[in-house]
Write a protein that holds these residues in place. Sequence first.
Motif, PDB file in Angstrom:
ATOM      1  N   GLY A 106     -10.150  -9.898   3.037  1.00 10.20           N
ATOM      2  CA  GLY A 106     -10.668  -9.425   1.758  1.00 10.20           C
ATOM      3  C   GLY A 106      -9.764  -9.757   0.584  1.00 10.20           C
ATOM      4  N   LEU A 107      -8.944 -10.778   0.731  1.00  8.14           N
ATOM      5  CA  LEU A 107      -8.048 -11.195  -0.340  1.00  8.14           C
ATOM      6  C   LEU A 107      -8.602 -12.444  -1.018  1.00  8.14           C
ATOM      7  CD1 LEU A 107      -4.668 -11.013   1.615  1.00  8.14           C
ATOM      8  CD2 LEU A 107      -5.488  -9.357  -0.061  1.00  8.14           C
ATOM      9  N   SER A 108      -8.409 -12.540  -2.307  1.00  5.23           N
ATOM     10  CA  SER A 108      -8.689 -13.789  -3.003  1.00  5.23           C
ATOM     11  C   SER A 108      -7.515 -14.707  -2.704  1.00  5.23           C
ATOM     12  CB  SER A 108      -8.798 -13.567  -4.512  1.00  5.23           C
ATOM     13  OG  SER A 108      -9.901 -12.748  -4.800  1.00  5.23           O
ATOM     14  N   ASP A 154      -0.862  -7.232  -5.846  1.00  5.28           N
ATOM     15  CA  ASP A 154      -1.898  -6.463  -6.532  1.00  5.28           C
ATOM     16  C   ASP A 154      -2.068  -7.159  -7.878  1.00  5.28           C
ATOM     17  OD1 ASP A 154      -3.335  -4.641  -8.121  1.00  5.28           O
ATOM     18  OD2 ASP A 154      -2.507  -2.929  -7.050  1.00  5.28           O
ATOM     19  N   SER A 155      -3.183  -7.825  -8.064  1.00  5.44           N
ATOM     20  CA  SER A 155      -3.370  -8.657  -9.260  1.00  5.44           C
ATOM     21  C   SER A 155      -3.346  -7.853 -10.558  1.00  5.44           C
ATOM     22  CB  SER A 155      -4.668  -9.448  -9.163  1.00  5.44           C
ATOM     23  OG  SER A 155      -5.780  -8.586  -9.100  1.00  5.44           O
ATOM     24  N   ARG A 162       0.836  -1.214   0.000  1.00  3.75           N
ATOM     25  CA  ARG A 162       0.000   0.000   0.000  1.00  3.75           C
ATOM     26  C   ARG A 162       0.864   1.255   0.000  1.00  3.75           C
ATOM     27  NH1 ARG A 162      -2.635  -2.720   4.207  1.00  3.75           N
ATOM     28  NH2 ARG A 162      -4.248  -4.044   3.346  1.00  3.75           N
ATOM     29  N   THR A 209      -2.615  -1.908  -4.452  1.00  2.99           N
ATOM     30  CA  THR A 209      -3.762  -2.416  -3.707  1.00  2.99           C
ATOM     31  C   THR A 209      -3.688  -3.936  -3.676  1.00  2.99           C
ATOM     32  OG1 THR A 209      -5.051  -0.551  -4.546  1.00  2.99           O
ATOM     33  CG2 THR A 209      -6.268  -2.354  -3.539  1.00  2.99           C
ATOM     34  N   ASP A 257      -4.663  -7.541  -3.359  1.00  5.72           N
ATOM     35  CA  ASP A 257      -5.998  -8.146  -3.403  1.00  5.72           C
ATOM     36  C   ASP A 257      -5.955  -9.656  -3.619  1.00  5.72           C
ATOM     37  OD1 ASP A 257      -5.075  -8.017  -6.014  1.00  5.72           O
ATOM     38  OD2 ASP A 257      -6.995  -7.451  -6.859  1.00  5.72           O
ATOM     39  N   ILE A 258      -4.747 -10.224  -3.663  1.00  9.65           N
ATOM     40  CA  ILE A 258      -4.627 -11.643  -3.943  1.00  9.65           C
ATOM     41  C   ILE A 258      -3.525 -12.244  -3.065  1.00  9.65           C
ATOM     42  CG2 ILE A 258      -3.020 -11.285  -5.852  1.00  9.65           C
ATOM     43  CD1 ILE A 258      -4.366 -13.605  -7.300  1.00  9.65           C
TER      44      ILE A 258
END
Length: 95
Positions: A46-48, A63-64, A19, A24, A26-27
Motif C-alpha cells: 500500500g505504498l506509493s 510519511d509523505s 508507526r 504513517t 505511505d511512500i
Amino acid sequence: MPTKEEVLEIIERAAQELREEGLTPDILLAGQEFMKHASGAVDGLGLSVYVVKELEFDAVIADSRYLGQMRKASKRISIEPLLVEEDVWEEIEKL
C-alpha cells in the motif's frame, strides 16, 4: 541475492519503527538495484513507490506529509548488507 521475503522484512521493520513514532508511512523511494530485488514484494504494502536511480541499493520509506519537515519522518534502508553477507558466505564455502 536477497530473497523477496528478506527485502519485505526490512521494509516492514522500518515502517513499524515509523508507526511507533506516530507516523504513517505511505511512500517508498527506491533505487533501481533495490527494486530489482524487491520487485513484487512491495506491491501489497500500500505504498506509493518511486524509483530514484541515485539511491542504488537503498530505499527511503517515509510519511509523505512530513517528508522534508521532520528528520524522523523517514527511514533509509539498504539491501547492500545482505549482498555483502551473501558474498562472505560464498567465500567461506570456497574454503
